[in-house]
Design a protein around this motif. Structure first.
Motif, PDB file in Angstrom:
ATOM      1  N   ASN A  59       6.201   7.825  -1.236  1.00  0.00           N
ATOM      2  CA  ASN A  59       5.119   8.025  -2.198  1.00  0.00           C
ATOM      3  C   ASN A  59       5.372   9.264  -3.025  1.00  0.00           C
ATOM      4  O   ASN A  59       5.869  10.271  -2.525  1.00  0.00           O
ATOM      5  CB  ASN A  59       3.775   8.152  -1.470  1.00  0.00           C
ATOM      6  CG  ASN A  59       3.400   6.872  -0.784  1.00  0.00           C
ATOM      7  OD1 ASN A  59       3.411   5.815  -1.385  1.00  0.00           O
ATOM      8  ND2 ASN A  59       3.093   6.953   0.505  1.00  0.00           N
ATOM      9  N   GLU A  60       5.024   9.162  -4.285  1.00  0.00           N
ATOM     10  CA  GLU A  60       5.181  10.262  -5.229  1.00  0.00           C
ATOM     11  C   GLU A  60       3.810  10.566  -5.816  1.00  0.00           C
ATOM     12  O   GLU A  60       3.081   9.659  -6.214  1.00  0.00           O
ATOM     13  CB  GLU A  60       6.143   9.835  -6.333  1.00  0.00           C
ATOM     14  CG  GLU A  60       6.293  10.822  -7.441  1.00  0.00           C
ATOM     15  CD  GLU A  60       7.160  10.291  -8.581  1.00  0.00           C
ATOM     16  OE1 GLU A  60       7.403  11.058  -9.517  1.00  0.00           O
ATOM     17  OE2 GLU A  60       7.588   9.126  -8.541  1.00  0.00           O
ATOM     18  N   LYS A  72       2.339   7.028  -6.846  1.00  0.00           N
ATOM     19  CA  LYS A  72       3.250   5.923  -7.105  1.00  0.00           C
ATOM     20  C   LYS A  72       4.098   5.699  -5.859  1.00  0.00           C
ATOM     21  O   LYS A  72       4.601   6.652  -5.273  1.00  0.00           O
ATOM     22  CB  LYS A  72       4.148   6.251  -8.300  1.00  0.00           C
ATOM     23  CG  LYS A  72       5.069   5.123  -8.695  1.00  0.00           C
ATOM     24  CD  LYS A  72       5.828   5.463  -9.953  1.00  0.00           C
ATOM     25  CE  LYS A  72       6.701   4.290 -10.359  1.00  0.00           C
ATOM     26  NZ  LYS A  72       7.454   4.572 -11.572  1.00  0.00           N
ATOM     27  N   SER A  73       4.229   4.448  -5.454  1.00  0.00           N
ATOM     28  CA  SER A  73       5.064   4.108  -4.303  1.00  0.00           C
ATOM     29  C   SER A  73       6.417   3.603  -4.781  1.00  0.00           C
ATOM     30  O   SER A  73       6.517   2.919  -5.795  1.00  0.00           O
ATOM     31  CB  SER A  73       4.400   3.021  -3.458  1.00  0.00           C
ATOM     32  OG  SER A  73       3.227   3.521  -2.871  1.00  0.00           O
ATOM     33  N   HIS A  74       7.454   3.967  -4.034  1.00  0.00           N
ATOM     34  CA  HIS A  74       8.812   3.499  -4.297  1.00  0.00           C
ATOM     35  C   HIS A  74       9.319   2.804  -3.042  1.00  0.00           C
ATOM     36  O   HIS A  74       9.118   3.297  -1.933  1.00  0.00           O
ATOM     37  CB  HIS A  74       9.747   4.665  -4.636  1.00  0.00           C
ATOM     38  CG  HIS A  74       9.338   5.431  -5.843  1.00  0.00           C
ATOM     39  ND1 HIS A  74       9.667   5.049  -7.122  1.00  0.00           N
ATOM     40  CD2 HIS A  74       8.608   6.565  -5.972  1.00  0.00           C
ATOM     41  CE1 HIS A  74       9.167   5.907  -7.984  1.00  0.00           C
ATOM     42  NE2 HIS A  74       8.520   6.842  -7.309  1.00  0.00           N
ATOM     43  N   TRP A  75       9.970   1.659  -3.218  1.00  0.00           N
ATOM     44  CA  TRP A  75      10.522   0.910  -2.097  1.00  0.00           C
ATOM     45  C   TRP A  75      12.036   1.048  -2.124  1.00  0.00           C
ATOM     46  O   TRP A  75      12.657   0.934  -3.182  1.00  0.00           O
ATOM     47  CB  TRP A  75      10.122  -0.558  -2.208  1.00  0.00           C
ATOM     48  CG  TRP A  75       8.651  -0.743  -2.028  1.00  0.00           C
ATOM     49  CD1 TRP A  75       7.665  -0.286  -2.867  1.00  0.00           C
ATOM     50  CD2 TRP A  75       7.993  -1.381  -0.954  1.00  0.00           C
ATOM     51  NE1 TRP A  75       6.439  -0.620  -2.377  1.00  0.00           N
ATOM     52  CE2 TRP A  75       6.607  -1.307  -1.201  1.00  0.00           C
ATOM     53  CE3 TRP A  75       8.431  -2.027   0.184  1.00  0.00           C
ATOM     54  CZ2 TRP A  75       5.668  -1.841  -0.343  1.00  0.00           C
ATOM     55  CZ3 TRP A  75       7.497  -2.569   1.037  1.00  0.00           C
ATOM     56  CH2 TRP A  75       6.134  -2.473   0.780  1.00  0.00           C
ATOM     57  N   HIS A  76      12.615   1.306  -0.949  1.00  0.00           N
ATOM     58  CA  HIS A  76      14.047   1.552  -0.848  1.00  0.00           C
ATOM     59  C   HIS A  76      14.673   0.597   0.160  1.00  0.00           C
ATOM     60  O   HIS A  76      14.181   0.461   1.280  1.00  0.00           O
ATOM     61  CB  HIS A  76      14.306   2.995  -0.395  1.00  0.00           C
ATOM     62  CG  HIS A  76      13.543   4.000  -1.187  1.00  0.00           C
ATOM     63  ND1 HIS A  76      13.991   4.487  -2.392  1.00  0.00           N
ATOM     64  CD2 HIS A  76      12.346   4.600  -0.959  1.00  0.00           C
ATOM     65  CE1 HIS A  76      13.110   5.343  -2.872  1.00  0.00           C
ATOM     66  NE2 HIS A  76      12.104   5.434  -2.019  1.00  0.00           N
TER      67      HIS A  76
END
Length: 129
Positions: A59-60, A72-76
């Motif tokens: 999460n940012e 904002k969520s980022h998926w890796h």
């Protein structure tokens, strides 16, 4: 980014760099802290080597143009080899918070008539938080 018509003090080859001391340094290093979004999938290759593949979310938090806090969520996409496969098999669960250090890798695979390109983080070190 230039400030006051000066060259930047960061990046490869710049005198004021805190990261680089030579004119050419390449770096591929990823640090992430986040949560497992699902249980890892485990595969054994024809060579007998095992790999664990999973996704994690980070999460940012940032301020928008109006000064409001936004998330904002980022998926890796992640892959782990060797001892990390065993650790994940024994201890991982969906939603578990982890810290990962690794490198960004890219590969292609063929599915039907289509060639697919994947980038993922290859785990070098993992800490369960």
């Amino acid at each position: 980014m230039k400030r006051n018509n000066q060259t930047p003090s960061h990046g490869a080859g710049h005198a004021g760099s805190i990261f680089f001391t030579k004119t050419s340094k390449d770096m591929n290093h990823v640090n992430l802290i986040g949560k497992l979004t699902s249980s890892p999938r485990y595969y054994e290759l024809p060579t007998g080597r095992k790999v664990a593949q999973f996704t994690m979310a980070t999460n940012e938090t940032y301020l928008d143009d109006e000064g409001k806090t936004k998330n904002k969520s980022h998926w890796h996409r992640m892959s782990a080899w060797g001892r990390w496969v065993k650790v994940l098999e024994e201890l991982s669960s969906e939603g578990m918070e982890i810290a990962v250090e690794g490198k960004l890798t890219s590969r292609f695979f063929q599915k039907g008539d289509s060639k697919h390109f994947i980038s993922e983080v290859e785990v070098n070190d993992l800490i369960i938080l």
